[in-house]
Design a protein around this motif. Sequence first.
Motif, short mmCIF file in Angstrom:
data_model
loop_
_atom_site.label_atom_id
_atom_site.label_comp_id
_atom_site.label_asym_id
_atom_site.label_seq_id
_atom_site.Cartn_x
_atom_site.Cartn_y
_atom_site.Cartn_z
N LEU A 276 0.84 -1.37 -0.15
CA LEU A 276 -0.01 0.00 0.13
C LEU A 276 0.83 1.31 0.01
CD1 LEU A 276 -0.57 1.76 2.74
CD2 LEU A 276 -1.57 -0.26 3.74
N THR A 277 2.07 1.36 0.75
CA THR A 277 2.95 2.17 0.77
C THR A 277 3.34 2.53 -0.82
OG1 THR A 277 4.77 1.16 1.49
CG2 THR A 277 3.56 2.42 3.00
N LYS B 48 -7.25 5.63 -11.64
CA LYS B 48 -8.38 4.78 -11.31
C LYS B 48 -8.03 3.56 -10.78
CE LYS B 48 -13.02 3.62 -12.45
NZ LYS B 48 -13.84 3.61 -13.71
N LEU B 49 -7.37 2.66 -11.52
CA LEU B 49 -6.98 1.33 -11.31
C LEU B 49 -6.07 1.53 -9.96
CD1 LEU B 49 -6.77 -1.66 -11.52
CD2 LEU B 49 -4.78 -1.27 -13.20
N LEU C 103 -5.48 0.24 -3.97
CA LEU C 103 -4.85 1.00 -2.70
C LEU C 103 -6.13 0.84 -1.67
CD1 LEU C 103 -3.17 2.68 -0.91
CD2 LEU C 103 -3.79 4.83 -2.21
N ALA C 104 -7.29 1.17 -2.36
CA ALA C 104 -8.12 1.29 -1.16
C ALA C 104 -8.36 -0.22 -0.31
CB ALA C 104 -9.56 1.32 -1.76
N GLN D 86 -7.37 -4.14 3.91
CA GLN D 86 -6.64 -5.48 4.60
C GLN D 86 -5.73 -5.21 5.49
OE1 GLN D 86 -4.87 -7.23 1.02
NE2 GLN D 86 -6.61 -8.30 0.41
N ASP D 87 -4.81 -4.08 5.25
CA ASP D 87 -4.04 -3.82 6.48
C ASP D 87 -4.46 -3.24 7.72
OD1 ASP D 87 -1.09 -3.25 7.04
OD2 ASP D 87 -1.84 -1.51 7.31
N ALA D 88 -5.70 -2.74 7.37
CA ALA D 88 -6.52 -2.21 8.80
C ALA D 88 -6.95 -3.20 9.46
CB ALA D 88 -7.42 -1.47 8.17
N VAL D 89 -7.32 -4.36 8.66
CA VAL D 89 -8.08 -5.51 9.24
C VAL D 89 -7.22 -6.25 10.18
CG1 VAL D 89 -9.09 -7.82 9.04
CG2 VAL D 89 -9.86 -5.82 7.76
#
Length: 322
Positions: free
Chosen positions: A182-183, A199-200, A205-206, A211-214
Amino acid sequence: MGAPALSSVVVVATAAVVCLCGAFAQAQDMDSEWARPAYRGFFGAPAGSLLPQSDVDLLEFPLNLEYLETEFFCWSALGYGLDAIDANLTGGGPPSIGGQSASLTPFIRDVATQFCYQEVGHLRAIKQTVRGFPRPLLDISAANFGKIIEQALNATLDPPFDPYENSLNFLVASYIIPYVGLTGYVGANPRLLTPQARKLLAGLLAVESAQDAVIRTLLYERGMARVPSYAGGVAEITARISDLRNSLGRRGVKDEGLVVAPELGPEGLTVGNIIAGDHLSLAYDRTPEEILGIVYGTGNSAQHGGFFPQGADGRIARGLLA
């Protein structure tokens, strides 16, 4: 019409044709600055408008991390990797080293399964936009994860860390991977030239951020839990992993553990750090050089190893290895 008049018309027409040909040649020269001729996508569907080569390179580079995440999450959750899900997506690349089914609780296995199929979708999305490259050789063995943890802790563990042993170990191992990707997406965003590419990337990234937040949330809940084979707890080991990534990235602090000094928390007011961010709580960015130094485990984008025993692929990674 007299001969002189006719001659003038012929001269004007000839000049017009020459101008048009010159303009056409100039347009062709301009086209050469853009990516290869229209590619019909990995699955034969139209892939949209032409992309400049720089956008192609920046979209292909993340395939390295997406392949890695796909293999680790799918093997952990399902007991098999991309070859058994859609062999075409591998591009004929070599099978991964050391993947195995993890001993997970039903809840964590459900989470891992969702991550697995999300990563498969990411591979499809990228390969429907750019040509991509075959899956590189990946080392997702317990031994390799064990080396990374020992490198982070600067200690030899006995028994060694095994990401497939239980749910907690799996979550700790998962902490190692998606955040790096993500970075990279954050770092690539301002360098992209076209709306199609941006856009892709925004969509990728979203989901990577989610996933990282979970993962961080599940670990934060277990912050004081002891990691098997290690005397320390989850909060400490995640901090040490983040420190290692900062060290290997060689560009200062772009990574933070689950618990930080108060001045490093959001607005400098909390020690809890469930989502990593800078002093304005914005995501950190990394370059391909930083990312490769981290996933190679060498701190050097020209020295492969770690998850990529033979190096990552794509024009950017190959150029840095060269």
